[in-house]
Every structure is written in structure tokens, then in C-alpha cells.
Design a protein around this motif. Structure first.
Motif, PDB file in Angstrom:
ATOM      1  N   THR A  57      55.852  32.991  43.213  1.00  0.00           N
ATOM      2  CA  THR A  57      54.607  33.054  42.448  1.00  0.00           C
ATOM      3  C   THR A  57      54.207  34.492  42.124  1.00  0.00           C
ATOM      4  O   THR A  57      53.303  34.695  41.306  1.00  0.00           O
ATOM      5  CB  THR A  57      53.464  32.379  43.224  1.00  0.00           C
ATOM      6  OG1 THR A  57      53.306  33.024  44.488  1.00  0.00           O
ATOM      7  CG2 THR A  57      53.769  30.905  43.455  1.00  0.00           C
TER       8      THR A  57
ATOM      9  N   PRO B 260      55.944  29.613  39.172  1.00  0.00           N
ATOM     10  CA  PRO B 260      54.703  29.318  39.895  1.00  0.00           C
ATOM     11  C   PRO B 260      54.516  27.863  40.300  1.00  0.00           C
ATOM     12  O   PRO B 260      53.743  27.580  41.216  1.00  0.00           O
ATOM     13  CB  PRO B 260      53.615  29.750  38.905  1.00  0.00           C
ATOM     14  CG  PRO B 260      54.258  29.721  37.569  1.00  0.00           C
ATOM     15  CD  PRO B 260      55.698  30.057  37.790  1.00  0.00           C
ATOM     16  N   LEU B 261      55.199  26.920  39.630  1.00  0.00           N
ATOM     17  CA  LEU B 261      55.041  25.504  39.955  1.00  0.00           C
ATOM     18  C   LEU B 261      56.409  24.829  40.030  1.00  0.00           C
ATOM     19  O   LEU B 261      57.303  25.129  39.236  1.00  0.00           O
ATOM     20  CB  LEU B 261      54.188  24.790  38.907  1.00  0.00           C
ATOM     21  CG  LEU B 261      52.709  25.180  38.808  1.00  0.00           C
ATOM     22  CD1 LEU B 261      52.079  24.521  37.584  1.00  0.00           C
ATOM     23  CD2 LEU B 261      51.954  24.790  40.077  1.00  0.00           C
TER      24      LEU B 261
ATOM     25  N   GLY C  98      53.567  21.045  43.087  1.00  0.00           N
ATOM     26  CA  GLY C  98      53.177  21.977  44.132  1.00  0.00           C
ATOM     27  C   GLY C  98      53.509  23.401  43.733  1.00  0.00           C
ATOM     28  O   GLY C  98      54.000  23.660  42.625  1.00  0.00           O
ATOM     29  N   ALA C  99      53.227  24.330  44.630  1.00  0.00           N
ATOM     30  CA  ALA C  99      53.544  25.735  44.360  1.00  0.00           C
ATOM     31  C   ALA C  99      55.044  25.921  44.230  1.00  0.00           C
ATOM     32  O   ALA C  99      55.834  25.286  44.937  1.00  0.00           O
ATOM     33  CB  ALA C  99      52.996  26.614  45.474  1.00  0.00           C
TER      34      ALA C  99
ATOM     35  N   ASN D 206      47.942  32.302  41.785  1.00  0.00           N
ATOM     36  CA  ASN D 206      47.501  31.767  43.070  1.00  0.00           C
ATOM     37  C   ASN D 206      46.766  30.439  42.936  1.00  0.00           C
ATOM     38  O   ASN D 206      46.799  29.606  43.845  1.00  0.00           O
ATOM     39  CB  ASN D 206      46.603  32.775  43.790  1.00  0.00           C
ATOM     40  CG  ASN D 206      47.375  33.992  44.258  1.00  0.00           C
ATOM     41  OD1 ASN D 206      48.591  33.925  44.448  1.00  0.00           O
ATOM     42  ND2 ASN D 206      46.695  35.113  44.431  1.00  0.00           N
ATOM     43  N   SER D 207      46.096  30.222  41.810  1.00  0.00           N
ATOM     44  CA  SER D 207      45.320  28.989  41.625  1.00  0.00           C
ATOM     45  C   SER D 207      45.989  28.017  40.657  1.00  0.00           C
ATOM     46  O   SER D 207      45.339  27.079  40.183  1.00  0.00           O
ATOM     47  CB  SER D 207      43.910  29.341  41.122  1.00  0.00           C
ATOM     48  OG  SER D 207      43.225  30.160  42.052  1.00  0.00           O
ATOM     49  N   SER D 208      47.257  28.219  40.382  1.00  0.00           N
ATOM     50  CA  SER D 208      47.953  27.349  39.429  1.00  0.00           C
ATOM     51  C   SER D 208      48.096  25.938  39.987  1.00  0.00           C
ATOM     52  O   SER D 208      48.258  25.733  41.195  1.00  0.00           O
ATOM     53  CB  SER D 208      49.342  27.911  39.122  1.00  0.00           C
ATOM     54  OG  SER D 208      49.242  29.176  38.515  1.00  0.00           O
ATOM     55  N   ALA D 209      48.040  24.959  39.103  1.00  0.00           N
ATOM     56  CA  ALA D 209      48.230  23.562  39.497  1.00  0.00           C
ATOM     57  C   ALA D 209      48.885  22.824  38.340  1.00  0.00           C
ATOM     58  O   ALA D 209      48.782  23.241  37.177  1.00  0.00           O
ATOM     59  CB  ALA D 209      46.893  22.911  39.846  1.00  0.00           C
TER      60      ALA D 209
END
Length: 286
Positions: A278, A255-256, A273-274, A123-126
Motif C-alpha cells: 500500500t 492497495p486492494l 481487503g488491503a 490507508n483508507s482504501s476499500a
């Protein structure tokens, strides 16, 4: 006549004994979303946890749901959790593999299962990356390489912020070029080179590149592609892959992702981005 009575009595006892030894069964129904078909050498396998030990509920390759499995009724009623794993199709090990996809605890007759706890919570991946080809001396093909680093401060730092994966999983970078996904390599550490840094068939001949995940697409292009290429307009993806991997293609967890802008500048940090998937989830009903 006495012999006939003996035989009938024996048959009655035998039938009674068979009935007594029969095992009561119950249905377990899986209704899962997001799973993709595995390679031909792998299967999904369900497990219920009974008194702390895994008990198989059966394997499957079809990812159309719902699906129902017949299992031991007493074990099912005593189960505390459900786990889904990826297993070799020919598997000499009766225990679950390290690569577990979904898990959840039963509450009454149902378990809500997901991939967050057993794979990773994204959820907090970047992510950030640059276009560059540091593994050759040619400055005319800089848009043919992608490296997951952030150089916006003037010094390179890790471009990916990702959770530590559970056992049985690795990250993998991809550039989707004209519809064909081409790997940048697998990795578990965003602050180190990926696993094939020294052996990549695509990189140039003067070095392995920076100590971060990434790839130069300069030679030995897959069939249908030409290297060097221009990654502007291509899609850059980070996926989560089973280890050992079930397929040469990206796994369902991504996830990205980001489409490289047509006007992207070389050597300049670009934010991701997402991704399209995910997490995986579903319900298991007993």
C-alpha cells in the motif's frame, strides 16, 4: 633558460587553474524498499530540490539497496527535498517526469521518503465487486466477469473507495487467473467506466457493461488461458500504475486485493481487503 622558466610558470598556473575549477562532491545514499524493476524502456531517476529547482542525482535500474551516488557537494548541502521519478530510458526532457514515486524533506543529513504524498495515501482504501457478465446474453458464464460496483442496496453504486491520484498515475484492475494477471482496464474515476470499456478484446458483443470499472472475460483469451472462465479462486487486485505505463504487468503498488471465495455467489457484492503493497518508503542520506 628564460623559455624554460616561462613554460614551467605556465604549467604551474594551468594546474592551479584546474584545481580552482574542480567541483567538490559528496555521496548521496539511497536505501529504499518496495521498488520493483521497470520495463526495459524506463529507469528510476533521483532528484534533489535546490532553491526550488530539481537537480538530477542520477538514474538506476537495479533495485537492490543501498546505492550511493556522487553529486555536487554544495548543491547537496543546500537541498531541501528528495524526489524519485520514473523516466524514459532515452529521455530528451531534462526535467522530472510527472510520474513521481517517492518524496521527502531533508532534516539534517537524512530524508525519510515515501509514496503517500506524491502518489496517493491508500490507508483508507476499500473495495467491493460482483461476479457478472453483462456484455453478453449468456447467463451460464456469470462467474467469468468482475465489476467493481456495489449492488447490495438494490441499485448499483461505485464499489471502490480510493484517493484521487497525483499526475502521472492511474488505477488498474486485475484478475489473476491460474497465476496470470489479466487486466480489467485502467481508470481514474471509480464512478465511470474504465478507459478500455468500448475497446476491450475480452468483453461480449452486446455492449460495454455498466458505467463502472470492470471486465467480462468472454473471448480472445491470452495464451495459456481459456475464456469464458470461472473467477472463483482467482485473485482480484487493484494496482496503481505509472502513466505512461512501464510494463504490461501490475506495478508494485497494490492497495486492494482479494481471493474470490470458491462458494461466491454471482451478482452478489463481495468485499475486498488491503493489498500486499500500500506504500513505498525508504531513507536518503547525505
Amino acid at each position: 633558460m628564460f623559455f624554460v622558466v616561462i613554460v614551467i610558470g605556465f604549467m604551474t598556473l594551468s594546474c592551479s587553474s584546474d584545481d580552482d575549477n574542480s567541483v567538490a562532491t559528496s555521496n548521496l545514499t539511497l536505501n529504499l524498499s518496495g521498488l520493483e524493476a521497470l520495463g526495459s524502456n524506463y529507469v528510476y531517476e533521483g532528484w534533489i530540490i535546490v532553491d526550488g529547482a530539481p537537480v538530477s542525482t542520477g538514474t538506476f535500474t537495479n533495485v537492490t539497496f543501498p546505492q550511493t551516488f556522487v553529486v555536487n557537494a554544495q548543491q547537496l548541502s543546500s537541498a531541501t527535498d528528495f524526489v524519485l521519478s520514473i523516466e524514459p530510458a532515452t529521455d530528451p526532457d531534462p526535467m522530472p517526469a510527472a510520474t513521481k514515486v517517492l518524496s521527502g524533506s531533508f532534516s539534517g543529513g537524512m530524508a525519510n521518503v515515501n509514496s503517500n504524498a506524491i502518489v496517493g495515501n491508500f490507508n483508507s482504501s476499500a473495495g467491493k465487486y460482483i461476479l457478472a457478465t453483462p456484455t453478453d446474453n449468456d447467463n451460464t458464464n456469470e462467474a467469468s466477469g468482475v465489476w467493481f460496483l456495489d449492488n447490495s442496496s438494490g441499485s448499483a453504486v461505485a464499489g471502490l473507495s480510493l484517493p484521487e491520484l497525483q499526475s502521472g498515475w492511474k488505477y488498474e484492475g486485475w484478475a489473476v487467473i491460474n497465476g496470470t494477471p489479466v487486466s480489467t482496464g485502467t481508470f481514474t474515476n471509480v464512478n465511470a467506466a474504465d478507459d478500455n470499456a468500448a475497446t476491450s478484446p475480452f468483453k461480449g458483443n452486446i455492449g460495454n457493461g455498466p458505467a463502472y470499472p470492470g471486465e467480462d472475460y468472454l473471448q480472445n483469451a491470452p495464451t495459456g488461458l481459456t475464456f469464458p472462465t470461472d473467477l472463483k479462486g482467482a485473485t482480484i487486485v487493484i494496482s496503481v500504475e505509472p502513466s505512461p505505463d512501464n510494463s504490461p504487468l501490475p506495478f508494485t503498488l497494490k492497495p486492494l486485493a482479494h481471493t474470490v471465495p470458491i462458494n461466491a455467489m454471482n451478482h452478489t457484492t463481495i468485499s475486498m481487503g488491503a493489498g500486499p503493497v500500500t506504500s513505498l518508503s525508504g531513507t536518503v542520506t547525505r
